[in-house]
Design a protein around this motif. Structure first.
Motif, mmCIF file in Angstrom:
data_model
loop_
_atom_site.group_PDB
_atom_site.id
_atom_site.type_symbol
_atom_site.label_atom_id
_atom_site.label_comp_id
_atom_site.label_asym_id
_atom_site.label_seq_id
_atom_site.Cartn_x
_atom_site.Cartn_y
_atom_site.Cartn_z
ATOM 1 N N GLY B 56 0.778 -1.224 0.000
ATOM 2 C CA GLY B 56 0.000 0.000 0.000
ATOM 3 C C GLY B 56 0.812 1.279 0.000
ATOM 4 O O GLY B 56 0.249 2.369 0.042
ATOM 5 N N LEU B 57 2.143 1.163 -0.052
ATOM 6 C CA LEU B 57 2.986 2.360 0.016
ATOM 7 C C LEU B 57 3.145 3.052 -1.334
ATOM 8 O O LEU B 57 3.489 4.227 -1.395
ATOM 9 N N VAL B 58 2.929 2.296 -2.402
ATOM 10 C CA VAL B 58 3.147 2.844 -3.743
ATOM 11 C C VAL B 58 1.942 2.467 -4.588
ATOM 12 O O VAL B 58 1.293 1.447 -4.332
ATOM 13 N N ARG B 59 1.623 3.334 -5.558
ATOM 14 C CA ARG B 59 0.537 2.968 -6.476
ATOM 15 C C ARG B 59 0.872 3.422 -7.896
ATOM 16 O O ARG B 59 1.687 4.318 -8.101
ATOM 17 N N GLU B 60 0.183 2.783 -8.856
ATOM 18 C CA GLU B 60 0.339 3.172 -10.260
ATOM 19 C C GLU B 60 -0.644 4.298 -10.539
ATOM 20 O O GLU B 60 -1.775 4.267 -10.065
ATOM 21 N N ILE B 61 -0.203 5.298 -11.290
ATOM 22 C CA ILE B 61 -1.096 6.422 -11.563
ATOM 23 C C ILE B 61 -1.220 6.647 -13.053
ATOM 24 O O ILE B 61 -1.172 7.775 -13.526
ATOM 25 N N GLY B 62 -1.365 5.536 -13.812
ATOM 26 C CA GLY B 62 -1.569 5.686 -15.248
ATOM 27 C C GLY B 62 -0.270 5.758 -16.013
ATOM 28 O O GLY B 62 0.821 5.647 -15.433
ATOM 29 N N THR B 63 -0.380 5.952 -17.308
ATOM 30 C CA THR B 63 0.804 5.891 -18.159
ATOM 31 C C THR B 63 1.327 7.281 -18.471
ATOM 32 O O THR B 63 0.585 8.265 -18.430
ATOM 33 N N GLY B 64 2.608 7.336 -18.789
ATOM 34 C CA GLY B 64 3.241 8.600 -19.131
ATOM 35 C C GLY B 64 3.488 8.695 -20.624
ATOM 36 O O GLY B 64 3.035 7.854 -21.401
ATOM 37 N N GLN B 65 4.232 9.731 -21.007
ATOM 38 C CA GLN B 65 4.563 9.985 -22.405
ATOM 39 C C GLN B 65 5.518 8.907 -22.920
ATOM 40 O O GLN B 65 6.458 8.540 -22.236
ATOM 41 N N SER B 66 5.254 8.411 -24.116
ATOM 42 C CA SER B 66 6.196 7.467 -24.725
ATOM 43 C C SER B 66 7.396 8.229 -25.267
ATOM 44 O O SER B 66 7.280 9.376 -25.696
ATOM 45 N N SER B 67 8.548 7.571 -25.253
ATOM 46 C CA SER B 67 9.744 8.206 -25.846
ATOM 47 C C SER B 67 10.183 7.351 -27.023
ATOM 48 O O SER B 67 11.365 7.153 -27.257
ATOM 49 N N GLY B 68 9.220 6.819 -27.729
ATOM 50 C CA GLY B 68 9.533 6.019 -28.913
ATOM 51 C C GLY B 68 9.250 4.545 -28.749
ATOM 52 O O GLY B 68 9.622 3.739 -29.589
ATOM 53 N N GLY B 69 8.618 4.186 -27.656
ATOM 54 C CA GLY B 69 8.297 2.778 -27.429
ATOM 55 C C GLY B 69 7.084 2.673 -26.544
ATOM 56 O O GLY B 69 6.286 3.611 -26.452
ATOM 57 N N ARG B 70 6.994 1.560 -25.852
ATOM 58 C CA ARG B 70 5.857 1.360 -24.955
ATOM 59 C C ARG B 70 5.777 2.456 -23.911
ATOM 60 O O ARG B 70 6.792 2.915 -23.400
ATOM 61 N N LYS B 71 4.563 2.840 -23.585
ATOM 62 C CA LYS B 71 4.398 3.895 -22.576
ATOM 63 C C LYS B 71 4.762 3.380 -21.185
ATOM 64 O O LYS B 71 4.403 2.247 -20.831
ATOM 65 N N PRO B 72 5.459 4.182 -20.419
ATOM 66 C CA PRO B 72 5.794 3.778 -19.045
ATOM 67 C C PRO B 72 4.575 3.863 -18.134
ATOM 68 O O PRO B 72 3.709 4.704 -18.335
ATOM 69 N N VAL B 73 4.533 2.977 -17.144
ATOM 70 C CA VAL B 73 3.504 3.068 -16.102
ATOM 71 C C VAL B 73 4.085 3.885 -14.954
ATOM 72 O O VAL B 73 5.079 3.486 -14.339
ATOM 73 N N LEU B 74 3.501 5.012 -14.689
ATOM 74 C CA LEU B 74 4.077 5.891 -13.668
ATOM 75 C C LEU B 74 3.654 5.474 -12.264
ATOM 76 O O LEU B 74 2.518 5.038 -12.039
ATOM 77 N N LEU B 75 4.597 5.632 -11.335
ATOM 78 C CA LEU B 75 4.373 5.252 -9.943
ATOM 79 C C LEU B 75 4.453 6.477 -9.051
ATOM 80 O O LEU B 75 5.158 7.435 -9.359
ATOM 81 N N GLU B 76 3.742 6.417 -7.939
ATOM 82 C CA GLU B 76 3.951 7.462 -6.943
ATOM 83 C C GLU B 76 3.790 6.885 -5.544
ATOM 84 O O GLU B 76 3.212 5.812 -5.350
ATOM 85 N N PHE B 77 4.348 7.607 -4.618
ATOM 86 C CA PHE B 77 4.248 7.235 -3.221
ATOM 87 C C PHE B 77 2.831 7.557 -2.747
ATOM 88 O O PHE B 77 2.283 8.602 -3.073
ATOM 89 N N VAL B 78 2.242 6.651 -1.964
ATOM 90 C CA VAL B 78 0.904 6.900 -1.431
ATOM 91 C C VAL B 78 1.029 7.595 -0.081
ATOM 92 O O VAL B 78 1.164 6.950 0.959
ATOM 93 N N ALA B 79 1.040 8.920 -0.147
ATOM 94 C CA ALA B 79 1.250 9.685 1.085
ATOM 95 C C ALA B 79 0.181 9.375 2.115
ATOM 96 O O ALA B 79 0.431 9.374 3.321
ATOM 97 N N GLU B 80 -1.039 9.063 1.646
ATOM 98 C CA GLU B 80 -2.156 8.825 2.568
ATOM 99 C C GLU B 80 -2.225 7.371 3.045
ATOM 100 O O GLU B 80 -3.265 6.931 3.528
ATOM 101 N N SER B 81 -1.127 6.635 2.883
ATOM 102 C CA SER B 81 -1.148 5.262 3.395
ATOM 103 C C SER B 81 -0.918 5.246 4.902
ATOM 104 O O SER B 81 -1.004 4.194 5.531
ATOM 105 N N GLY B 82 -0.613 6.410 5.459
ATOM 106 C CA GLY B 82 -0.438 6.494 6.897
ATOM 107 C C GLY B 82 -0.403 7.949 7.337
ATOM 108 O O GLY B 82 -0.283 8.855 6.503
ATOM 109 N N TYR B 83 -0.546 8.167 8.640
ATOM 110 C CA TYR B 83 -0.570 9.535 9.162
ATOM 111 C C TYR B 83 0.314 9.638 10.399
ATOM 112 O O TYR B 83 0.633 8.630 11.041
ATOM 113 N N ALA B 84 0.743 10.852 10.693
ATOM 114 C CA ALA B 84 1.559 11.065 11.886
ATOM 115 C C ALA B 84 1.052 12.296 12.627
ATOM 116 O O ALA B 84 0.508 13.224 12.016
ATOM 117 N N VAL B 85 1.233 12.294 13.937
ATOM 118 C CA VAL B 85 0.864 13.446 14.742
ATOM 119 C C VAL B 85 2.140 14.141 15.218
ATOM 120 O O VAL B 85 3.077 13.491 15.672
#
Lengths: 388, 388
Positions: B56-85
């Motif tokens: 649950g720490l990382v998720r896929e957020i769709g595809t990015g721009q191709s640079s001449g081949g298959r489109k990359p699947v972009l990843l991002e950190f799931v900031a809301e996977s936890g909280y701190a006080v």
DNA sequence: CTTAGTTTGTCTATTGGCTAAACTAAGTTT
DNA sequence: AAACTTAGTTTAGCCAATAGACAAACTAAG
């Protein structure tokens, strides 16, 4: 993101280092001891030990006492598998040692230094070091490095940026020696190598955070924080001699005012002695007077002790170290300094920080720096081992 | 010799941390990007990313721009996977934040603190923190920790040894909160968490060695050396407010004489203002005067600036840091302090150490400490992830 | 003087993470 | 449409550590 990534070779290097470390610390001990000590599997230990034996760093030294079963085969570190050179470059002397990899001194030698220009010093230093290198016995790794302590500011590349007492500016000493000997050379400030020497071989053995205060003509400091020498952003730090303890005090050549070394160094002592008209302008003459019971001389030393204490209290408040070690020439005045220094420190430092602190004097005396310089070279060798 | 030994699980943890770190730093980016960035094999990255997605720490957020081949699947950190006080406990206020794992503020809240006895403070603190915890949205890891900054000396176990302005001695705050919430709690000195806050979110972003100077009623400091908060042998260090800058100056309540905070704190400012008979005994009134062009008030601030500069010069000489950050209430007086402070620092510190140094003011203002407290909890969570 | 029990150290089969290389998927360029 | 690119997965193999079996060498009880 050039963090080194983890692979199997890394594991092996790590575990090899762990095994070697336990042999260094706990020799003589058996493979079974190492396994129990480190948690590594017996088979793993066997394999890694074999590699170390093959490389010449470890050897078997016969069997030990049985504890009800097969006798263990005892192992030890082969200190003579390599040698290191340590050099303490002073303002009017050069001191050098050839040590084995455990820091055991094989050869020690001192020469006078009449002139201090970079070229003249290099002219003396080169054959001086060469003779030490030449005397190293045949060994598996040969002379693994040369460490040098110099009285001045040294950058990360081993260039002496500024050494007022030698009259040096921007002298690329490390490069020059590297070229001359083709062996790894490490240059560092005299107080930094002194700190390393006292921590490894002297009164700071095994201490995690320790501040070494080199009190000579000026005051230099070496900071050992979390078991490592701390260097600032640019590679030089710990100029505690130029910590101002009297913001409105007399100007210092560094540009600041009321620097600690104006009050607590050998130079400060000699200046006060001259004012009082006692001694002959040397530390020795004042020590002799104090020894002989001269109250005026003793009072002078006590005054220096108090000034030292003011700075040490600052150190204690800033770093909360386990120990402060007073080294270099002024450590010889310990009997006349210590009480005043301790008293002042205890009066001025924060109570919480004083708990368990140790105020020590250098055990290695004037050899802190040479020994630390050698240790610097040895440590660098082990570090190379670990990463290749 | 309880060094953790190396095995395959260690490698995996290390590489997972490296992958997670690159997502944290460089998002959005693809698996291929991570492979190129870290040097890890594409297959390895794929596998580790899958684990991170599963946790649950990382998720896929769709595809990015191709640079001449298959489109990359972009990843991002799931900031809301936890909280701190994060909590900043002041002498007459409590400030708290609920943040996601990237430090994004979800809830921020402040309460007044009328009484300061441990019991009364705890009586307010407990529901205060509880309400923040309760507001955390549903998430994979929930509330991962609580960080608290307090104006006093804290030991490694999170007990407040001494907080003169609260009138506390030996208050085991960490234990108490731990029991109350059953969540990891970390207590540290206000200046230490302030340093962490400014380094992570404020003016010290990405800086390796930085000294944070919290100038409020007194002066506290947080030392970040080699990217880590430095704590002394006993867990408390950096009492630079009690660095003596006038060895023969007036006595301080700490037992020393001529402490820096006697010259450069808000208290020092108010005392001088009272002598001069201007202002109304508050920083605000003096700031208003200076703002309005009152020369006397401005001179007062300039004087504090000079005194700050004297201490900062000492800091620069001792630590050779990349930056010094002035924080807490006095940072609001920046316009009237900065010039005098910089000038004094530059006049007094060693030239070599001034090269490239940055004298900064806190970007987060009075929120350095809360944000740092939250970050402390977040960092501890990531550390737990890495080692288990 | 057996014989059982211990301890040391090696050997063997297994596990698991990383890797190169082959492969599939999905695009772009000519 | 064919040729090329890039993204990501699958496969087979490598290697270090490990558990457990084993051999070697010793002690001690009967």
């Amino acid at each position: 993101m050039k963090t080194p990534t983890g692979d199997q070779a890394l594991i092996k290097r790590m575990n090899t280092a762990i095994v070697l470390e336990s042999v260094l610390q706990g020799a003589p001990l058996s493979r079974a001891d190492i396994s129990a000590l480190t948690g590594l599997n017996k088979a793993t230990v066997s394999s890694l030990v074999q590699d170390l034996i093959d490389s010449g760093l470890v050897r078997e030294i016969g069997t030990g006492q049985s504890s009800g079963g097969r006798k263990p085969v005892l192992l030890e570190f082969v200190a003579e598998s390599g040698y290191a050179v340590g050099v303490d470059l002073g303002v009017n002397y050069v001191r050098g040692v050839l040590t084995d990899l455990r820091g055991g001194v094989a050869v020690e030698r001192t020469a006078r230094l009449a002139k201090t220009s970079p070229d003249e010093v290099f002219g003396i230093l080169r054959p001086f070091i060469q003779s030490l290198v030449d005397e190293a016995p045949e060994s598996a790794f040969g002379v693994v490095g040369i460490g040098v302590g110099v009285p001045g500011l040294v950058d990360r590349g081993g260039a002496v940026l500024y050494a007022p007492n030698l009259g040096w500016r921007d002298v690329p000493l490390q490069d020059a020696l590297n070229r001359a000997f083709g062996i790894p050379v490490l240059i560092d400030n005299e107080a930094n190598v002194g700190a390393i020497g006292e921590r490894k071989f002297g009164s700071g053995r095994g201490i995690g955070s320790m501040i070494y205060v080199s009190v000579g003509m000026g005051i230099g400091t070496g900071l050992i924080l979390q078991k490592e020498l701390y260097k600032g952003a640019a590679g030089f730090s710990g100029e505690l001699g130029h910590l101002s303890i009297e913001a409105s005090g007399p100007p210092c050549r560094c540009g600041n005012r009321g620097c600690w070394e104006l009050y607590a160094s050998e130079q400060a002592l000699l200046a006060r002695a001259a004012e009082a008209g006692i001694g002959e302008g040397t530390l020795d003459s004042l020590l002799a007077l104090a020894e002989g019971g001269d109250e005026q001389a003793r009072a002078l030393f006590a005054g220096i002790g108090e000034s030292l204490g003011v700075g040490v209290a600052n150190i204690v408040n800033v770093f909360n170290p386990e120990a402060v070690v007073i080294g270099n020439t002024m450590s010889r005045a310990r009997p006349w300094l210590e009480e005043a220094m301790s008293r002042t420190t205890e009066a001025r430092a924060l109570n919480f920080h004083l708990r368990g602190i140790r105020l020590l004097f250098a055990e290695l005396g004037d050899r802190s720096a040479v020994m630390g310089a050698a240790e610097t070279a040895i440590a660098a060798f082990f570090k190379r081992l670990r990463s290749a």
